[in-house]
Every structure is written in C-alpha cells, then in structure tokens.
Design an enzyme around this catalytic site. Structure first.
Site, PDB file in Angstrom:
ATOM      1  N   SER A  40       0.802  -1.229   0.000  1.00  0.00           N
ATOM      2  CA  SER A  40       0.000   0.000   0.000  1.00  0.00           C
ATOM      3  C   SER A  40       0.833   1.278   0.000  1.00  0.00           C
ATOM      4  O   SER A  40       0.326   2.348  -0.336  1.00  0.00           O
ATOM      5  CB  SER A  40      -0.953   0.019   1.196  1.00  0.00           C
ATOM      6  OG  SER A  40      -0.255   0.208   2.407  1.00  0.00           O
ATOM      7  N   LYS A  95       0.339   4.716   6.870  1.00  0.00           N
ATOM      8  CA  LYS A  95      -0.129   5.497   5.729  1.00  0.00           C
ATOM      9  C   LYS A  95       0.486   6.896   5.820  1.00  0.00           C
ATOM     10  O   LYS A  95       1.196   7.236   6.751  1.00  0.00           O
ATOM     11  CB  LYS A  95      -1.656   5.627   5.719  1.00  0.00           C
ATOM     12  CG  LYS A  95      -2.435   4.320   5.782  1.00  0.00           C
ATOM     13  CD  LYS A  95      -2.372   3.530   4.506  1.00  0.00           C
ATOM     14  CE  LYS A  95      -3.168   2.229   4.618  1.00  0.00           C
ATOM     15  NZ  LYS A  95      -2.964   1.352   3.448  1.00  0.00           N
TER      16      LYS A  95
END
Length: 201
Positions: A40, A95
C-alpha cells in the site's frame, strides 16, 4: 556457593535487569520496530522493509495507556505514520497524512485537492489495474482527527474506503512517525542493502 561466583551472578542479574528496563523505556517512549506487510505504500516503502518508528514525534504517553503526558508536535501533511486501524485497534497500519483537522479533502480523477488547492504528490503511484477510487469527497477532517492515504493509491485500503464513522484517525490512535529503514529484504537471500539507513519521507 563460592562468594566469587555469587558476586558474578549478582552482577549478571543486575545488568540483565537494567537492560530490560532500558529496553522497556526505549520501546515505550522512544522507538518501536515495524515491518511493512503490504504494497500500500509503494514505492516509498516495500514489502519486507523494517522500520524504526519515532514515538515521541507528537506525544510522550504514559506506558500502556493512551493518555498523553506532553504534546511534542502535530502530524503534518505528508508525514508517514503508524497508527491503530480505526475499525480494529488491534491492528497497526502505516499510511501518509493527507488531511489534518479542518482540511477539506477531495479527489478528482486521482488528483488530490486540499482546501480547493491542487496538491503535488511526487510519492504517489497509480495502477490502472488496481481497485482505486479516483473520485472522492469532498470531506472535512474533524477536530483532533486525520485523513490517511497510501502512496500506492490503487492498492491501498485507507480513509477513502473505511466505514464512514471510522474514516478518520483520532490523534490518540497514532503510535508514531516512521523514521528510518533499518533492514530490508525481499526474501531470505535477497537483502536490499541500498535501502538500509534510508530516511522515510
């Protein structure tokens, strides 16, 4: 027991106790290790990267508790952070901070707009064969919370996809700021020496 051996044993026990206490203090207040499990955050972070996370970048917290003893800073746009997943706090996610409290976030054809202004994202990676969400929002980031996205936009489950009432990451869920890659490998015989020591940006 021989007094000499007794003294030596006592010194070893004391040294071990001190080492354990120091390790606990370091892990609680200073740094934590984290391993990248997914794609990701490509190309910034690769599967198999091992990171050190700075736990004092934003807060100094009581051990094993969420209560902050002292605020040391605020997450900024572009920071890569480790946090508890809002839908399951037993999981740690990593993230990039896209929106801070008060920001209005919108995506149009994979272009990010923050407060109506187009944002340059040199770290962004797109894949037409992924499951991306090229259009999203606008949404306003609530006080004390953050909007998070992965750099690999078409292969990242992030604030765009989480349940509406769990879309943002509360500040108290943040574990720390990703700092440096201390080890990296693609497999047992594939050490990525060039990545070791890389500062995460």
């Amino acid at each position: 027991m021989n007094p000499r051996w007794q003294k030596l044993l006592k010194e070893y026990v004391e040294a071990l106790a001190v080492a354990l206490i120091l390790a606990l203090i370091i892990r609680t207040f200073i740094i934590q290790a984290f391993k990248i499990p997914s794609e990701s955050m490509l190309d910034t972070l690769l599967v198999g990267d091992h990171l050190l996370v700075s736990k004092f970048s934003y807060d100094i917290k009581l051990p094993f508790m969420e209560k902050s003893l002292m605020k040391t800073g605020d997450p900024q746009h572009g920071d890569v952070i480790v946090f508890e997943f809002p839908e399951d706090r037993s999981l740690d996610y990593i993230k990039r901070v896209i929106g801070v409290p008060g920001d209005t976030i919108q995506l149009k054809d994979n272009v990010l707009y923050r407060n109506g202004e187009k944002v340059d994202e040199p770290y962004k990676r797109l894949d037409p064969h992924g499951f991306g969400r090229p259009n999203f929002g606008p949404v306003k980031v609530p006080d004390g919370q953050y909007f998070m996205m992965g750099d690999n936009r078409d292969h990242s489950q992030d604030s765009r996809f989480w349940k509406e009432d769990k879309r943002f990451v509360p500040r108290e869920y943040i574990r720390g700021k990703a700092w440096v890659i201390y080890w990296s490998w693609g497999g047992p015989l594939d050490v990525r020496w060039n990545r070791i020591g890389t500062i995460i940006k």
